[in-house]
Design a protein around this motif. Structure first.
Motif, PDB file in Angstrom:
ATOM      1  N   THR A  10       0.838  -1.188   0.000  1.00 59.10           N
ATOM      2  CA  THR A  10       0.000   0.000   0.000  1.00 59.10           C
ATOM      3  C   THR A  10       0.881   1.249   0.000  1.00 59.10           C
ATOM      4  O   THR A  10       1.741   1.390   0.859  1.00 59.10           O
ATOM      5  CB  THR A  10      -0.924   0.021   1.240  1.00 59.10           C
ATOM      6  OG1 THR A  10      -1.705  -1.170   1.251  1.00 59.10           O
ATOM      7  CG2 THR A  10      -1.841   1.228   1.227  1.00 59.10           C
ATOM      8  N   ARG A  11       0.648   2.115  -0.969  1.00 60.30           N
ATOM      9  CA  ARG A  11       1.415   3.355  -1.064  1.00 60.30           C
ATOM     10  C   ARG A  11       0.821   4.376  -0.101  1.00 60.30           C
ATOM     11  O   ARG A  11      -0.402   4.598  -0.109  1.00 60.30           O
ATOM     12  CB  ARG A  11       1.352   3.886  -2.503  1.00 60.30           C
ATOM     13  CG  ARG A  11       2.380   4.911  -2.832  1.00 60.30           C
ATOM     14  CD  ARG A  11       3.725   4.246  -2.932  1.00 60.30           C
ATOM     15  NE  ARG A  11       4.685   5.203  -3.470  1.00 60.30           N
ATOM     16  CZ  ARG A  11       5.968   5.126  -3.248  1.00 60.30           C
ATOM     17  NH1 ARG A  11       6.464   4.152  -2.532  1.00 60.30           N
ATOM     18  NH2 ARG A  11       6.784   6.002  -3.758  1.00 60.30           N
ATOM     19  N   GLU A  67       6.016  16.100   2.365  1.00 63.86           N
ATOM     20  CA  GLU A  67       5.457  14.766   2.138  1.00 63.86           C
ATOM     21  C   GLU A  67       6.550  13.793   1.736  1.00 63.86           C
ATOM     22  O   GLU A  67       7.484  14.148   1.033  1.00 63.86           O
ATOM     23  CB  GLU A  67       4.406  14.805   1.030  1.00 63.86           C
ATOM     24  CG  GLU A  67       3.176  15.592   1.380  1.00 63.86           C
ATOM     25  CD  GLU A  67       2.118  15.551   0.287  1.00 63.86           C
ATOM     26  OE1 GLU A  67       2.348  14.906  -0.764  1.00 63.86           O
ATOM     27  OE2 GLU A  67       1.062  16.166   0.481  1.00 63.86           O
ATOM     28  N   LYS A  68       6.387  12.563   2.211  1.00 66.65           N
ATOM     29  CA  LYS A  68       7.321  11.500   1.870  1.00 66.65           C
ATOM     30  C   LYS A  68       6.490  10.260   1.547  1.00 66.65           C
ATOM     31  O   LYS A  68       5.693   9.826   2.369  1.00 66.65           O
ATOM     32  CB  LYS A  68       8.224  11.247   3.081  1.00 66.65           C
ATOM     33  CG  LYS A  68       9.338  10.305   2.787  1.00 66.65           C
ATOM     34  CD  LYS A  68      10.426  10.122   3.805  1.00 66.65           C
ATOM     35  CE  LYS A  68      10.553  10.380   5.145  1.00 66.65           C
ATOM     36  NZ  LYS A  68      11.676   9.943   5.884  1.00 66.65           N
ATOM     37  N   GLU A  69       6.637   9.708   0.341  1.00 69.06           N
ATOM     38  CA  GLU A  69       5.878   8.516  -0.045  1.00 69.06           C
ATOM     39  C   GLU A  69       6.679   7.257   0.275  1.00 69.06           C
ATOM     40  O   GLU A  69       7.883   7.201   0.030  1.00 69.06           O
ATOM     41  CB  GLU A  69       5.529   8.555  -1.527  1.00 69.06           C
ATOM     42  CG  GLU A  69       4.472   9.592  -1.844  1.00 69.06           C
ATOM     43  CD  GLU A  69       3.874   9.422  -3.224  1.00 69.06           C
ATOM     44  OE1 GLU A  69       4.095   8.379  -3.868  1.00 69.06           O
ATOM     45  OE2 GLU A  69       3.171  10.349  -3.653  1.00 69.06           O
ATOM     46  N   ARG A  70       5.969   6.259   0.801  1.00 73.19           N
ATOM     47  CA  ARG A  70       6.579   4.981   1.154  1.00 73.19           C
ATOM     48  C   ARG A  70       5.569   3.867   0.928  1.00 73.19           C
ATOM     49  O   ARG A  70       4.370   4.096   0.818  1.00 73.19           O
ATOM     50  CB  ARG A  70       7.008   4.954   2.634  1.00 73.19           C
ATOM     51  CG  ARG A  70       8.130   5.910   2.982  1.00 73.19           C
ATOM     52  CD  ARG A  70       9.430   5.475   2.331  1.00 73.19           C
ATOM     53  NE  ARG A  70      10.538   6.315   2.675  1.00 73.19           N
ATOM     54  CZ  ARG A  70      10.980   7.326   1.923  1.00 73.19           C
ATOM     55  NH1 ARG A  70      10.383   7.629   0.806  1.00 73.19           N
ATOM     56  NH2 ARG A  70      12.021   8.029   2.294  1.00 73.19           N
ATOM     57  N   TRP A  71       6.075   2.630   0.890  1.00 81.12           N
ATOM     58  CA  TRP A  71       5.220   1.444   0.841  1.00 81.12           C
ATOM     59  C   TRP A  71       5.019   0.958   2.265  1.00 81.12           C
ATOM     60  O   TRP A  71       5.951   0.989   3.082  1.00 81.12           O
ATOM     61  CB  TRP A  71       5.854   0.342   0.009  1.00 81.12           C
ATOM     62  CG  TRP A  71       5.886   0.665  -1.447  1.00 81.12           C
ATOM     63  CD1 TRP A  71       6.956   1.133  -2.163  1.00 81.12           C
ATOM     64  CD2 TRP A  71       4.809   0.568  -2.372  1.00 81.12           C
ATOM     65  NE1 TRP A  71       6.598   1.333  -3.474  1.00 81.12           N
ATOM     66  CE2 TRP A  71       5.287   0.993  -3.632  1.00 81.12           C
ATOM     67  CE3 TRP A  71       3.485   0.164  -2.264  1.00 81.12           C
ATOM     68  CZ2 TRP A  71       4.493   1.024  -4.767  1.00 81.12           C
ATOM     69  CZ3 TRP A  71       2.685   0.197  -3.398  1.00 81.12           C
ATOM     70  CH2 TRP A  71       3.184   0.613  -4.627  1.00 81.12           C
ATOM     71  N   HIS A 111       0.804  13.120  10.331  1.00 79.67           N
ATOM     72  CA  HIS A 111      -0.331  12.724   9.497  1.00 79.67           C
ATOM     73  C   HIS A 111       0.117  11.737   8.424  1.00 79.67           C
ATOM     74  O   HIS A 111       1.269  11.753   7.993  1.00 79.67           O
ATOM     75  CB  HIS A 111      -0.965  13.954   8.831  1.00 79.67           C
ATOM     76  CG  HIS A 111      -1.618  14.875   9.805  1.00 79.67           C
ATOM     77  ND1 HIS A 111      -0.919  15.738  10.615  1.00 79.67           N
ATOM     78  CD2 HIS A 111      -2.917  15.071  10.108  1.00 79.67           C
ATOM     79  CE1 HIS A 111      -1.755  16.418  11.371  1.00 79.67           C
ATOM     80  NE2 HIS A 111      -2.985  16.029  11.076  1.00 79.67           N
ATOM     81  N   VAL A 112      -0.836  10.897   7.999  1.00 80.14           N
ATOM     82  CA  VAL A 112      -0.589   9.913   6.951  1.00 80.14           C
ATOM     83  C   VAL A 112      -1.790   9.913   6.014  1.00 80.14           C
ATOM     84  O   VAL A 112      -2.937   9.956   6.479  1.00 80.14           O
ATOM     85  CB  VAL A 112      -0.405   8.495   7.557  1.00 80.14           C
ATOM     86  CG1 VAL A 112      -0.208   7.462   6.467  1.00 80.14           C
ATOM     87  CG2 VAL A 112       0.755   8.465   8.542  1.00 80.14           C
ATOM     88  N   VAL A 113      -1.534   9.889   4.710  1.00 79.12           N
ATOM     89  CA  VAL A 113      -2.613   9.796   3.729  1.00 79.12           C
ATOM     90  C   VAL A 113      -2.548   8.424   3.072  1.00 79.12           C
ATOM     91  O   VAL A 113      -1.486   8.007   2.593  1.00 79.12           O
ATOM     92  CB  VAL A 113      -2.506  10.907   2.652  1.00 79.12           C
ATOM     93  CG1 VAL A 113      -3.558  10.705   1.577  1.00 79.12           C
ATOM     94  CG2 VAL A 113      -2.650  12.278   3.294  1.00 79.12           C
ATOM     95  N   ILE A 114      -3.694   7.728   3.089  1.00 80.06           N
ATOM     96  CA  ILE A 114      -3.809   6.409   2.476  1.00 80.06           C
ATOM     97  C   ILE A 114      -5.058   6.425   1.601  1.00 80.06           C
ATOM     98  O   ILE A 114      -6.153   6.690   2.100  1.00 80.06           O
ATOM     99  CB  ILE A 114      -3.921   5.298   3.537  1.00 80.06           C
ATOM    100  CG1 ILE A 114      -2.735   5.352   4.493  1.00 80.06           C
ATOM    101  CG2 ILE A 114      -4.040   3.929   2.878  1.00 80.06           C
ATOM    102  CD1 ILE A 114      -2.888   4.465   5.713  1.00 80.06           C
TER     103      ILE A 114
END
Length: 101
Positions: free
Chosen positions: A4-5, A28-32, A70-73
């Motif tokens: 999930t990204r 923002e930092k994108e991760r799996w 915070h986290v956006v999914i």
């Protein structure tokens, strides 16, 4: 399974506008991540303090988390409730963001 990204979001106060309102900047930092359900015990324990955890995410490298709030999914924003380091991984417990935050 880290399938999930997610976006880890750090908000910092960067000043005030001419009306005195706080101006925030976002990094923002994108991760799996692996998305897990909140355990029954954790849910009831959090409920005693007035929190309602929604989910737990796991990052494969604990160094990817740098205190973001915070986290956006999938387009939904969550607030970090707590973190738990397990070896090289980190579990992050989330609750859905209130509309007025």
């Amino acid at each position: 399974m880290y399938d999930t990204r997610i976006k880890l979001i750090r908000r910092t106060e960067s000043g005030r506008d001419k009306y005195g309102n706080i101006i925030h900047t976002e990094e923002e930092k994108e991760r799996w991540a692996e998305v897990k359900s909140v355990s029954r015990a954790e849910y009831y324990q959090a409920a005693t303090t007035g929190m309602q955890p929604t989910m737990v995410i796991v990052l494969s490298d604990r160094r990817d988390y740098e205190g973001q709030s915070h986290v956006v999914i999938n387009g939904v924003e969550y607030v970090v409730v707590r973190t738990y380091v397990k070896g090289e991984t980190i579990e992050i417990t989330l609750t859905e963001r209130e509309k007025n935050e």
